[in-house]
Write a protein that holds these residues in place. Structure first.
Motif, short mmCIF file in Angstrom:
data_model
loop_
_atom_site.label_atom_id
_atom_site.label_comp_id
_atom_site.label_asym_id
_atom_site.label_seq_id
_atom_site.Cartn_x
_atom_site.Cartn_y
_atom_site.Cartn_z
N UNK A 153 0.82 -1.30 0.05
CA UNK A 153 0.00 -0.05 -0.16
C UNK A 153 0.80 1.26 -0.03
N UNK A 154 1.97 1.42 0.92
CA UNK A 154 2.68 2.39 0.84
C UNK A 154 3.51 2.58 -0.35
N UNK A 155 4.06 1.49 -1.08
CA UNK A 155 4.73 1.55 -2.31
C UNK A 155 3.65 2.33 -3.23
N UNK A 156 2.58 1.71 -3.49
CA UNK A 156 1.44 2.15 -4.22
C UNK A 156 1.25 3.78 -4.23
N UNK B 239 2.79 11.46 -17.98
CA UNK B 239 2.04 10.40 -18.94
C UNK B 239 0.86 10.99 -19.16
N UNK B 240 0.13 10.58 -20.13
CA UNK B 240 -1.22 11.01 -20.70
C UNK B 240 -2.28 10.54 -19.64
N UNK B 241 -3.42 10.91 -19.76
CA UNK B 241 -4.39 10.69 -18.71
C UNK B 241 -4.77 9.11 -19.18
N UNK B 242 -5.17 8.71 -18.02
CA UNK B 242 -5.85 7.10 -17.97
C UNK B 242 -4.89 6.03 -18.37
N UNK B 243 -4.62 5.97 -19.76
CA UNK B 243 -3.56 4.91 -20.21
C UNK B 243 -2.05 4.93 -19.77
N UNK B 244 -1.72 6.00 -19.93
CA UNK B 244 -0.34 6.15 -19.56
C UNK B 244 -0.34 5.93 -18.11
N UNK B 245 -1.01 6.61 -17.38
CA UNK B 245 -1.16 6.47 -15.92
C UNK B 245 -1.16 4.92 -15.21
N UNK B 246 -2.07 4.45 -15.92
CA UNK B 246 -2.50 2.80 -15.74
C UNK B 246 -1.06 1.95 -15.87
N UNK B 247 -0.51 2.31 -16.68
CA UNK B 247 0.89 1.50 -16.90
C UNK B 247 1.66 1.65 -15.80
N UNK B 248 1.71 3.06 -15.32
CA UNK B 248 2.73 3.29 -14.26
C UNK B 248 1.94 2.93 -13.11
N UNK B 249 0.91 2.89 -12.79
CA UNK B 249 0.49 2.58 -11.47
C UNK B 249 0.61 0.96 -11.39
#
Lengths: 65, 306
Positions: free
Chosen positions: B20-23, B38-48
């Motif tokens: 949890x802390x890491x995320x 990163x672009x919204x949504x997809x770019x962010x999803x990859x990095x999360x």
């Protein structure tokens, strides 16, 4: 784009009198200053090259890499 | 069997806190701002998602080590490989997008962004590892507290230096001398067409950036840093140019005598104060930082002792 890396190329020359420029580049002989500006303007749009003024009689169209 | 169950319980808390802390650390360092990356949504999803994997690895590493499963550490090497791959991916994507930019980012900027993405995943691993360790060795709440502290630190470490901190940014006067364009006394370029001269004088804003020290002088000379300034300006304030208008190009030239930088910018709206503000907030690129003064100190010190 702004920083040249030595591969810039002269695409065309617009000059007042014949004989001022020679070599393997298209040369447009245009006597009037206003007409030279107009020709250069059109060529700039067509060739996507930048217009530079070498001296009062000569304009160059240069493609900057 | 019972032994295993109790073992699982004692480690589950640690792993959950670590992950949890890491995320959250990753989320804190993932911010889409004016750079639109990163672009919204997809770019962010990859990095999360990658942040989640990194957090998992960091959190699980502690129980694995305690259980003397030393081979588990080799997975960390695998993770490092994976995150280096992330850096390559970012670099390639951005380099491809570069062709479609009216004012490109420049490769130093791209490299800086890619580097940050890789580095942030390691920060996540470390945060998850430390929290997991604190939970197992001290107490659950110790881990949670450490986690909160690390999340706070991540927010501070997210941003580096800004250009305004190492230079002074002031407006300069644009002027034409025949076909030559100057900002104050710094030569910028030769413009052949009357039409373009008029447009640049009408729309352009001249800026002079003066380095505050010897070190910042070299940073300011870096072509990547200069391109980053032009790119950020064009992103925030728009750019008055198009294809087929090669003369309307924002550019920077350097006064070689004193290291000042003359900038021509062509924003869509002529608001000089905003231009200054944007330039002050341009990040100092890691790859552009040099510290010649440190080197001089070292050489002088060496001479004395030698």
């Amino acid at each position: 784009m702004a920083e040249s890396n030595g591969n810039n190329k002269i695409l065309a020359v617009i000059t007042e009198k014949e004989g001022q420029v020679a070599g393997g580049v298209p040369v447009f002989i245009v006597p009037g200053a206003k007409e030279r500006q107009d020709t250069a303007f059109t060529l700039e749009k067509i060739l996507d090259g930048m217009v530079h003024q070498l001296n009062e009689h000569t304009l160059l169209i240069v493609y900057h890499v | 069997m019972e032994h295993w169950f109790s073992l699982l319980n004692s480690y589950t808390g640690a792993i959950i806190v670590g992950v949890v802390v890491g995320v959250i650390v990753r989320l804190r360092m993932l911010r889409t701002d004016y750079r639109q990356y990163p672009t919204y949504l997809h770019g962010q999803l990859i990095h999360i998602s990658l942040g989640f994997i990194a957090a998992g690895m960091g959190a699980v590493a502690v129980p694995a080590l305690i259980e003397k499963q030393y081979t588990a550490v080799t997975f960390l090497a695998l993770a490092a490989q994976q995150f280096r791959e992330v850096r390559n991916m970012e670099r390639e994507t951005l380099a491809h997008l570069e062709e479609d930019e009216l004012v490109p980012r420049g490769s130093s900027y791209i490299e800086g962004i890619a580097l940050a993405f890789e580095g942030r995943n390691y920060a996540v691993i470390m945060a998850a590892f430390l929290c997991s360790l604190a939970v197992i060795e001290i107490h659950l709440w110790a881990g949670v507290l450490l986690g909160l502290a690390l999340i706070g630190v991540a927010g501070i470490l997210r941003s580096g230096k800004y250009l305004g901190q190492i230079t002074s940014v002031e407006l300069g006067k644009l002027r034409m001398e025949g076909p030559s364009l100057y900002v104050d006394d710094i030569y910028l370029m030769n413009i052949g067409l009357e039409d373009n001269r008029k447009r640049i004088m009408n729309r352009g804003i001249g800026v002079v950036v003066s380095p505050a020290s010897k070190d910042s002088r070299i940073t300011l000379a870096n072509l990547g840093q200069r391109q980053a300034i032009l790119h950020d300006l064009s992103v925030v304030l728009g750019v008055f140019r198009d294809t087929g208008e090669p003369s309307l190009i924002p550019l920077s030239k350097r006064d070689m005598e004193d290291g000042r930088l003359g900038i021509l910018c062509l924003p869509e709206e002529k608001e000089p104060e905003q231009v200054l503000q944007v330039i002050r907030n341009v990040p100092v690129l890691e790859s552009a930082v040099r510290t010649p003064t440190e080197g001089l100190k070292m050489f002088r010190g060496g001479k004395k002792s030698g």
